[in-house]
Design a protein around this motif. Sequence first.
Motif, PDB file in Angstrom:
ATOM      1  N   SER A  36       0.847  -1.197   0.117  1.00 57.19           N
ATOM      2  CA  SER A  36      -0.099  -0.051  -0.123  1.00 57.19           C
ATOM      3  C   SER A  36       0.916   1.339   0.017  1.00 57.19           C
ATOM      4  N   THR A  37       0.538   2.295  -0.926  1.00 58.69           N
ATOM      5  CA  THR A  37       1.313   3.410  -0.818  1.00 58.69           C
ATOM      6  C   THR A  37       1.370   3.936   0.639  1.00 58.69           C
ATOM      7  N   ASN A  38       0.161   3.938   1.092  1.00 54.20           N
ATOM      8  CA  ASN A  38       0.069   4.629   2.539  1.00 54.20           C
ATOM      9  C   ASN A  38       0.843   3.896   3.409  1.00 54.20           C
ATOM     10  N   GLN A  60      -1.151  -1.772  -6.135  1.00 57.38           N
ATOM     11  CA  GLN A  60      -1.019  -2.177  -4.748  1.00 57.38           C
ATOM     12  C   GLN A  60      -1.635  -3.695  -4.561  1.00 57.38           C
ATOM     13  N   GLY A  63      -3.890  -2.385  -1.111  1.00 55.14           N
ATOM     14  CA  GLY A  63      -4.663  -1.061  -1.009  1.00 55.14           C
ATOM     15  C   GLY A  63      -5.611  -1.127  -0.043  1.00 55.14           C
ATOM     16  N   HIS A  64      -5.714  -0.009   0.731  1.00 59.69           N
ATOM     17  CA  HIS A  64      -6.680  -0.080   1.815  1.00 59.69           C
ATOM     18  C   HIS A  64      -7.573   1.473   1.773  1.00 59.69           C
ATOM     19  N   GLY A  65      -8.917   1.508   2.129  1.00 61.57           N
ATOM     20  CA  GLY A  65      -9.795   2.671   2.082  1.00 61.57           C
ATOM     21  C   GLY A  65     -10.195   3.140   3.483  1.00 61.57           C
ATOM     22  N   ARG A  66     -11.157   3.880   3.504  1.00 57.04           N
ATOM     23  CA  ARG A  66     -11.590   4.124   5.016  1.00 57.04           C
ATOM     24  C   ARG A  66     -12.520   2.929   5.192  1.00 57.04           C
ATOM     25  N   TRP A  71      -8.956  -1.266  -1.327  1.00 58.39           N
ATOM     26  CA  TRP A  71      -8.891  -0.482  -2.586  1.00 58.39           C
ATOM     27  C   TRP A  71      -8.254  -1.291  -3.609  1.00 58.39           C
ATOM     28  N   THR A  81      -1.429   6.843  -5.218  1.00 57.34           N
ATOM     29  CA  THR A  81      -0.370   7.689  -4.561  1.00 57.34           C
ATOM     30  C   THR A  81      -0.553   8.212  -3.170  1.00 57.34           C
ATOM     31  N   SER A  82       0.313   8.229  -2.415  1.00 55.61           N
ATOM     32  CA  SER A  82       0.273   9.018  -1.173  1.00 55.61           C
ATOM     33  C   SER A  82       1.379  10.248  -0.911  1.00 55.61           C
ATOM     34  N   LYS A 131     -18.531   6.542  -7.877  1.00 51.23           N
ATOM     35  CA  LYS A 131     -17.135   6.891  -7.364  1.00 51.23           C
ATOM     36  C   LYS A 131     -15.976   6.696  -8.198  1.00 51.23           C
ATOM     37  N   GLY A 134     -11.264   8.071  -4.294  1.00 51.29           N
ATOM     38  CA  GLY A 134     -11.069   8.149  -2.758  1.00 51.29           C
ATOM     39  C   GLY A 134      -9.815   8.430  -2.151  1.00 51.29           C
ATOM     40  N   VAL A 135     -10.260   9.102  -0.955  1.00 55.46           N
ATOM     41  CA  VAL A 135      -8.891   9.876  -0.231  1.00 55.46           C
ATOM     42  C   VAL A 135      -8.943   9.185   1.174  1.00 55.46           C
ATOM     43  N   ILE A 153      -4.346   8.764  -2.249  1.00 53.73           N
ATOM     44  CA  ILE A 153      -5.407   9.106  -3.258  1.00 53.73           C
ATOM     45  C   ILE A 153      -5.407   7.784  -4.050  1.00 53.73           C
ATOM     46  N   GLY A 154      -6.602   7.537  -4.449  1.00 53.97           N
ATOM     47  CA  GLY A 154      -6.801   6.632  -5.439  1.00 53.97           C
ATOM     48  C   GLY A 154      -7.666   7.191  -6.429  1.00 53.97           C
TER      49      GLY A 154
END
Length: 267
Positions: A36-38, A60, A63-66, A71, A81-82, A131, A134-135, A153-154
């Motif tokens: 995950s870039t985060n 990723q 990748g994960h979201g809220r 993600w 990107t992060s 959508k 997402g951020v 950000i995806g």
Amino acid sequence: MTVNFSAVFSAEQLTRCLAANLHIGKSIFCYEDVGSTNDVAHRFAKDGARSGTVILAEFQTAGHGRNAKQWVAQKGENIITSIILRPNMSLESLTYMPLLGALSVAQAIEDVTRQRAEIKWPNDVLLGRKKVAGVLVETSAQAGMVDYVVVGIGLNVNQAQFPDELAEHATSLFLQTGTAYDQTTMFVSLMRFLDANYARLKSGDTKSILNLWRAHCEMFGKHITFYQGDSKREGIALDIDERGFLKVEIGQKEELLSQAEIQTIRY
Ligand code: BTN
């Protein structure tokens, strides 16, 4: 500083495109695959990476979201990107960061595609009511002061197909416009808007951020359903307050939501 392990993006080209006077993008790391870039951004920030460092990946694997969601984005077709920021602010000021991220994405989409992008509170970006981006903002703080922030950000750019379970609600710039976009152009535009909005935040001009955000939101005056934890509720979205909290009329009363997952908007 630049590091490049990607065939889609060139860290050197991105550095050239992002003007020398921008805060964001002085160090750019491009990868083919990451978890995950985060997560990469957190590791770099803990190792002392400077504010404005950007991590960009083609793919990723985690990748994960809220709200602990995944993600998922197809390799090489999107923006993943992060950005590490060190705003030297109190934790309270950070309520603006998710709004700032979504606003920057909406502005960049409009800049590049000339299509109107909409923001769903707090930080989903919609195109054609689906959508498209997402951020995910994650923060590390000590004694009430922010050490660093990761803005993840995806943005779905050229992806032409989504898995069945996502297809009803997810889209890409390509699916909405029929045009394939140059990811570097899109990314550079996004970083420029993010940089300008971050400068607004740093100078204390939160009013402009909120007003620009409002101008991209079509929820106000509309009936919404939303989740707070497991409980599903409904009301009329009225506005955001000066901290970016959502004002909702529920029954005859007004409530301020600091967190919620908007399920539906009756346009
Ligand atoms: C959401 O809508 O729930 C937020 C999605 C954020 C996804 C991005 S993709 C880049 C960065 N890395 C992650 O693992 N998540 C964010």
